[in-house]
Enzyme design. Structure first.
Site, PDB file in Angstrom:
ATOM      1  N   ASP A 211     124.352 -35.143 -41.947  1.00  0.00           N
ATOM      2  CA  ASP A 211     124.099 -34.351 -40.687  1.00  0.00           C
ATOM      3  C   ASP A 211     124.350 -34.282 -39.589  1.00  0.00           C
ATOM      4  OD1 ASP A 211     123.631 -31.791 -43.133  1.00  0.00           O
ATOM      5  OD2 ASP A 211     121.882 -33.160 -43.641  1.00  0.00           O
TER       6      ASP A 211
ATOM      7  N   ASP B  73     124.024 -26.605 -49.907  1.00  0.00           N
ATOM      8  CA  ASP B  73     123.378 -27.385 -48.912  1.00  0.00           C
ATOM      9  C   ASP B  73     122.130 -26.716 -48.699  1.00  0.00           C
ATOM     10  OD1 ASP B  73     122.179 -29.109 -47.221  1.00  0.00           O
ATOM     11  OD2 ASP B  73     124.141 -29.135 -45.661  1.00  0.00           O
TER      12      ASP B  73
END
Length: 228
Positions: A39, A176
């Protein structure tokens, strides 16, 4: 990286031990991770700051599977080549990050990576329908982006709609946010095949007890497969 719709677990190293990324990556891969999810946050598009290209290049030395880099940044295009050089296999940009997502996905593919488009909880599925022909991954956020460990937001209807829009195109639907053995099967039944899990994988384990990671990965995978 070949396409298939088998269930894939992509642990997010945002939940790993920041002092030991190399061994953490090795541990999750040894315990069954299919992809490694990274991320990238800029403190502007989202209210957190994480990894730049040098960090991703360092992770690449340890990743033997697929390095799945999720850009939560704006602008995106100026950084595409840097993440390609850092070794990203999949590079995902948010449709909300700029006005030219079509151009961004083209540039990602031109740089030699698989292209991903991410969509926030508040954005309708129709916002990305026009780029499904040039996307390899559609990442559906089931939390508002910026931090790990948030509560799951149900996006079942959106995932079903996207699955219908995609049709027979070779496009992964990745989820996600808040993935665990309870939420993953809901998304699998709706059409998802890639599951990003941070705390859902790393909670309770460490590089000293990697078997916990394995149990967590196996539990999410089994729950998702049972919903198919």
């Amino acid at each position: 990286m070949t396409f298939d719709r088998s269930i894939k677990i992509a642990p997010s190293i945002l939940s790993a031990d920041f002092a030991d990324f190399g061994r953490e990556i090795q541990a999750i891969e040894a315990q069954g991770a299919d992809w490694v999810h990274v991320d990238v946050m800029d403190g502007h598009f989202v209210p957190n700051l994480t990894f730049g290209p040098p960090a991703v290049a360092a992770f690449r030395k340890h990743v033997k599977t697929v390095m799945d880099v999720h850009l939560m940044i704006s602008p995106v295009d100026a950084y595409i080549d840097a993440y390609a050089q850092a070794g990203a296999d999949v590079l995902t940009a948010h449709v909300e990050a700029g006005p030219h997502i079509h151009r961004t996905l083209q540039a990602i593919r031109a740089a030699g990576m698989k292209s991903g488009v991410a969509i926030n909880p508040g954005t309708p599925a129709e916002a990305i329908e026009h780029v499904l022909d040039i996307a390899d991954v559609v990442c559906v956020m089931t939390v508002n982006p910026g931090f790990g460990g948030q509560k799951y937001i149900d996006m079942t209807a959106k995932v079903r709609k996207l699955r219908a829009m995609i049709g027979d195109r070779p496009v992964h639907i990745e989820i996600d946010g808040g993935m665990d053995p309870v939420t993953a099967p809901l998304m699998a039944a709706a059409g998802a095949d890639v599951f990003v899990a941070g705390s859902g994988v790393f909670k309770g384990g460490s590089v000293s007890t990697p078997e916990v990671y394995g149990k967590n990965i196996a539990a999410i995978r089994a729950a998702a497969q049972a919903a198919l």
